[in-house]
Design a protein around this motif. Structure first.
Motif, PDB file in Angstrom:
ATOM      1  N   GLU A  54      32.866   5.206 100.228  1.00 15.51           N
ATOM      2  CA  GLU A  54      33.000   6.117  99.095  1.00 15.51           C
ATOM      3  C   GLU A  54      31.634   6.372  98.469  1.00 15.51           C
ATOM      4  O   GLU A  54      30.777   5.498  98.457  1.00 15.51           O
ATOM      5  CB  GLU A  54      33.979   5.547  98.080  1.00 15.51           C
ATOM      6  CG  GLU A  54      35.355   5.399  98.704  1.00 15.51           C
ATOM      7  CD  GLU A  54      36.466   5.195  97.702  1.00 15.51           C
ATOM      8  OE1 GLU A  54      36.291   5.520  96.524  1.00 15.51           O
ATOM      9  OE2 GLU A  54      37.519   4.724  98.134  1.00 15.51           O
ATOM     10  N   PHE A  55      31.453   7.600  97.962  1.00 12.30           N
ATOM     11  CA  PHE A  55      30.191   8.004  97.358  1.00 12.30           C
ATOM     12  C   PHE A  55      30.439   8.426  95.913  1.00 12.30           C
ATOM     13  O   PHE A  55      31.496   8.936  95.580  1.00 12.30           O
ATOM     14  CB  PHE A  55      29.573   9.188  98.122  1.00 12.30           C
ATOM     15  CG  PHE A  55      29.364   8.916  99.575  1.00 12.30           C
ATOM     16  CD1 PHE A  55      28.285   8.160 100.001  1.00 12.30           C
ATOM     17  CD2 PHE A  55      30.248   9.401 100.515  1.00 12.30           C
ATOM     18  CE1 PHE A  55      28.086   7.899 101.346  1.00 12.30           C
ATOM     19  CE2 PHE A  55      30.065   9.146 101.862  1.00 12.30           C
ATOM     20  CZ  PHE A  55      28.984   8.393 102.277  1.00 12.30           C
ATOM     21  N   GLY A  56      29.433   8.237  95.082  1.00 15.52           N
ATOM     22  CA  GLY A  56      29.561   8.639  93.685  1.00 15.52           C
ATOM     23  C   GLY A  56      28.255   9.197  93.169  1.00 15.52           C
ATOM     24  O   GLY A  56      27.213   9.111  93.810  1.00 15.52           O
ATOM     25  N   ALA A 101      28.904  20.871  95.437  1.00 16.77           N
ATOM     26  CA  ALA A 101      29.654  20.278  96.543  1.00 16.77           C
ATOM     27  C   ALA A 101      29.385  18.779  96.586  1.00 16.77           C
ATOM     28  O   ALA A 101      28.239  18.345  96.435  1.00 16.77           O
ATOM     29  CB  ALA A 101      29.242  20.922  97.862  1.00 16.77           C
ATOM     30  N   HIS A 102      30.436  17.998  96.796  1.00 10.91           N
ATOM     31  CA  HIS A 102      30.305  16.542  96.834  1.00 10.91           C
ATOM     32  C   HIS A 102      31.213  15.975  97.916  1.00 10.91           C
ATOM     33  O   HIS A 102      32.400  16.297  97.973  1.00 10.91           O
ATOM     34  CB  HIS A 102      30.687  15.943  95.479  1.00 10.91           C
ATOM     35  CG  HIS A 102      30.402  14.484  95.396  1.00 10.91           C
ATOM     36  ND1 HIS A 102      31.352  13.524  95.640  1.00 10.91           N
ATOM     37  CD2 HIS A 102      29.264  13.815  95.116  1.00 10.91           C
ATOM     38  CE1 HIS A 102      30.804  12.327  95.506  1.00 10.91           C
ATOM     39  NE2 HIS A 102      29.538  12.481  95.191  1.00 10.91           N
ATOM     40  N   VAL A 103      30.643  15.157  98.806  1.00 18.59           N
ATOM     41  CA  VAL A 103      31.458  14.404  99.763  1.00 18.59           C
ATOM     42  C   VAL A 103      31.854  13.129  99.037  1.00 18.59           C
ATOM     43  O   VAL A 103      31.006  12.324  98.672  1.00 18.59           O
ATOM     44  CB  VAL A 103      30.682  14.107 101.069  1.00 18.59           C
ATOM     45  CG1 VAL A 103      31.490  13.191 101.974  1.00 18.59           C
ATOM     46  CG2 VAL A 103      30.353  15.402 101.792  1.00 18.59           C
ATOM     47  N   ASP A 104      33.149  12.980  98.773  1.00 20.05           N
ATOM     48  CA  ASP A 104      33.673  11.855  97.997  1.00 20.05           C
ATOM     49  C   ASP A 104      33.735  10.572  98.820  1.00 20.05           C
ATOM     50  O   ASP A 104      33.532   9.487  98.299  1.00 20.05           O
ATOM     51  CB  ASP A 104      35.072  12.179  97.464  1.00 20.05           C
ATOM     52  CG  ASP A 104      35.077  13.459  96.646  1.00 20.05           C
ATOM     53  OD1 ASP A 104      34.244  13.582  95.741  1.00 20.05           O
ATOM     54  OD2 ASP A 104      35.906  14.340  96.942  1.00 20.05           O
ATOM     55  N   TRP A 105      34.047  10.714 100.106  1.00 22.23           N
ATOM     56  CA  TRP A 105      34.158   9.569 101.010  1.00 22.23           C
ATOM     57  C   TRP A 105      34.001  10.067 102.435  1.00 22.23           C
ATOM     58  O   TRP A 105      34.144  11.267 102.698  1.00 22.23           O
ATOM     59  CB  TRP A 105      35.493   8.828 100.826  1.00 22.23           C
ATOM     60  CG  TRP A 105      36.701   9.712 100.992  1.00 22.23           C
ATOM     61  CD1 TRP A 105      37.359  10.387 100.005  1.00 22.23           C
ATOM     62  CD2 TRP A 105      37.380  10.045 102.211  1.00 22.23           C
ATOM     63  NE1 TRP A 105      38.390  11.127 100.528  1.00 22.23           N
ATOM     64  CE2 TRP A 105      38.433  10.920 101.882  1.00 22.23           C
ATOM     65  CE3 TRP A 105      37.193   9.695 103.542  1.00 22.23           C
ATOM     66  CZ2 TRP A 105      39.297  11.444 102.835  1.00 22.23           C
ATOM     67  CZ3 TRP A 105      38.062  10.214 104.499  1.00 22.23           C
ATOM     68  CH2 TRP A 105      39.101  11.066 104.126  1.00 22.23           C
ATOM     69  N   LEU A 106      33.686   9.148 103.332  1.00 20.55           N
ATOM     70  CA  LEU A 106      33.534   9.474 104.749  1.00 20.55           C
ATOM     71  C   LEU A 106      33.984   8.281 105.572  1.00 20.55           C
ATOM     72  O   LEU A 106      33.678   7.137 105.226  1.00 20.55           O
ATOM     73  CB  LEU A 106      32.074   9.811 105.060  1.00 20.55           C
ATOM     74  CG  LEU A 106      31.802  10.379 106.452  1.00 20.55           C
ATOM     75  CD1 LEU A 106      30.745  11.461 106.364  1.00 20.55           C
ATOM     76  CD2 LEU A 106      31.362   9.311 107.403  1.00 20.55           C
ATOM     77  N   THR A 150      34.820  17.772  97.606  1.00 23.79           N
ATOM     78  CA  THR A 150      35.146  18.428  96.340  1.00 23.79           C
ATOM     79  C   THR A 150      34.168  19.574  96.127  1.00 23.79           C
ATOM     80  O   THR A 150      32.954  19.385  96.205  1.00 23.79           O
ATOM     81  CB  THR A 150      35.037  17.446  95.147  1.00 23.79           C
ATOM     82  OG1 THR A 150      35.967  16.375  95.347  1.00 23.79           O
ATOM     83  CG2 THR A 150      35.372  18.140  93.838  1.00 23.79           C
ATOM     84  N   LEU A 151      34.718  20.760  95.897  1.00 24.13           N
ATOM     85  CA  LEU A 151      33.913  21.946  95.630  1.00 24.13           C
ATOM     86  C   LEU A 151      34.240  22.458  94.235  1.00 24.13           C
ATOM     87  O   LEU A 151      35.409  22.525  93.855  1.00 24.13           O
ATOM     88  CB  LEU A 151      34.207  23.050  96.657  1.00 24.13           C
ATOM     89  CG  LEU A 151      33.940  22.707  98.119  1.00 24.13           C
ATOM     90  CD1 LEU A 151      34.383  23.852  99.027  1.00 24.13           C
ATOM     91  CD2 LEU A 151      32.471  22.397  98.338  1.00 24.13           C
ATOM     92  N   THR A 152      33.204  22.822  93.475  1.00 24.95           N
ATOM     93  CA  THR A 152      33.381  23.332  92.121  1.00 24.95           C
ATOM     94  C   THR A 152      32.637  24.648  91.966  1.00 24.95           C
ATOM     95  O   THR A 152      31.443  24.736  92.253  1.00 24.95           O
ATOM     96  CB  THR A 152      32.849  22.316  91.079  1.00 24.95           C
ATOM     97  OG1 THR A 152      33.533  21.077  91.258  1.00 24.95           O
ATOM     98  CG2 THR A 152      33.081  22.812  89.663  1.00 24.95           C
ATOM     99  N   LYS A 177      39.777  19.837  95.817  1.00 21.48           N
ATOM    100  CA  LYS A 177      39.501  18.696  96.696  1.00 21.48           C
ATOM    101  C   LYS A 177      40.200  18.913  98.033  1.00 21.48           C
ATOM    102  O   LYS A 177      41.316  19.417  98.070  1.00 21.48           O
ATOM    103  CB  LYS A 177      40.025  17.395  96.075  1.00 21.48           C
ATOM    104  CG  LYS A 177      39.236  16.927  94.883  1.00 21.48           C
ATOM    105  CD  LYS A 177      39.797  15.594  94.371  1.00 21.48           C
ATOM    106  CE  LYS A 177      38.960  15.076  93.249  1.00 21.48           C
ATOM    107  NZ  LYS A 177      37.912  14.202  93.694  1.00 21.48           N
ATOM    108  N   PHE A 178      39.518  18.498  99.093  1.00 21.85           N
ATOM    109  CA  PHE A 178      40.051  18.664 100.443  1.00 21.85           C
ATOM    110  C   PHE A 178      39.874  17.382 101.244  1.00 21.85           C
ATOM    111  O   PHE A 178      38.871  16.682 101.068  1.00 21.85           O
ATOM    112  CB  PHE A 178      39.306  19.788 101.193  1.00 21.85           C
ATOM    113  CG  PHE A 178      39.284  21.080 100.451  1.00 21.85           C
ATOM    114  CD1 PHE A 178      40.315  21.986 100.582  1.00 21.85           C
ATOM    115  CD2 PHE A 178      38.223  21.389  99.609  1.00 21.85           C
ATOM    116  CE1 PHE A 178      40.286  23.176  99.879  1.00 21.85           C
ATOM    117  CE2 PHE A 178      38.189  22.580  98.912  1.00 21.85           C
ATOM    118  CZ  PHE A 178      39.227  23.471  99.038  1.00 21.85           C
ATOM    119  N   LYS A 179      40.807  17.103 102.140  1.00 20.42           N
ATOM    120  CA  LYS A 179      40.658  16.055 103.145  1.00 20.42           C
ATOM    121  C   LYS A 179      40.472  16.788 104.462  1.00 20.42           C
ATOM    122  O   LYS A 179      41.335  17.539 104.899  1.00 20.42           O
ATOM    123  CB  LYS A 179      41.904  15.169 103.211  1.00 20.42           C
ATOM    124  CG  LYS A 179      42.077  14.307 101.998  1.00 20.42           C
ATOM    125  CD  LYS A 179      43.312  13.441 102.132  1.00 20.42           C
ATOM    126  CE  LYS A 179      43.516  12.628 100.877  1.00 20.42           C
ATOM    127  NZ  LYS A 179      44.767  11.876 100.912  1.00 20.42           N
TER     128      LYS A 179
END
Length: 154
Positions: free
Chosen positions: A25-27, A41-46, A58-60, A106-108
């Motif tokens: 997880e990333f923060g 744009a943020h990659v929440d986890w990988l 997550t895109l805003t 948010k997308f998976k």
């Protein structure tokens, strides 16, 4: 004594198997990119799976009007190998991703690489972000930003 040894071997084997597909997880500013005033744009986890990887994105929309991003414009790479981003649940989900002013989604997603790659370097990006001047979620206007890239190291 034999049962104890068997349990230890089983637990060690299980932990080794799980380590390969560990979800990281990333923060904060980690795994994050911004097209100033347009999109964040943020990659929440990988989760690396060898020949593919799953990730949360997550895109805003930072604009005061609508924007559109197409699923086929979401790029992904492991090492130097480009993959294809798809929705994880039977590839069902939005193909035309529309955002109202200030909206986040948010997308998976899964990045299919078609071959196993050994690398701890990943990237996720947006090739194009376009305006949606009519705010109907369908009509693409002018190109607002190209090649927003999020580099990630596991």
């Amino acid at each position: 004594m034999r049962i104890g040894n068997l349990m230890i071997v089983s637990l060690l084997s299980l932990s080794f198997i799980q380590a390969k597909g560990v979800k990281k997880e990333f923060g904060g500013e980690e795994a994050h990119a911004t097209a100033k005033g347009i999109m964040e744009a943020h990659v929440d986890w990988l989760k690396d799976k060898g020949s593919k990887f799953d990730f949360g994105l997550t895109l805003t929309n930072l604009t005061e009007s609508g924007v559109i991003v197409y699923l086929h414009d979401i790029s992904c790479k492991k090492g130097a190998t480009a993959g294809e981003a798809k929705h994880t649940f039977f590839n069902t989900g939005e193909r035309t991703i529309d955002f109202k002013a200030g909206q986040s989604k948010k997308f998976k997603l899964v990045c299919k690489l078609h071959t196993k790659i050994d690398s701890n370097k990943f990237s996720v990006g947006l090739r194009r972000i376009s305006s949606n001047p009519s705010n109907d979620g369908k009509t693409v206007g002018k190109l607002l930003y190209k090649n927003l890239n999020i580099p990630i190291t596991l």
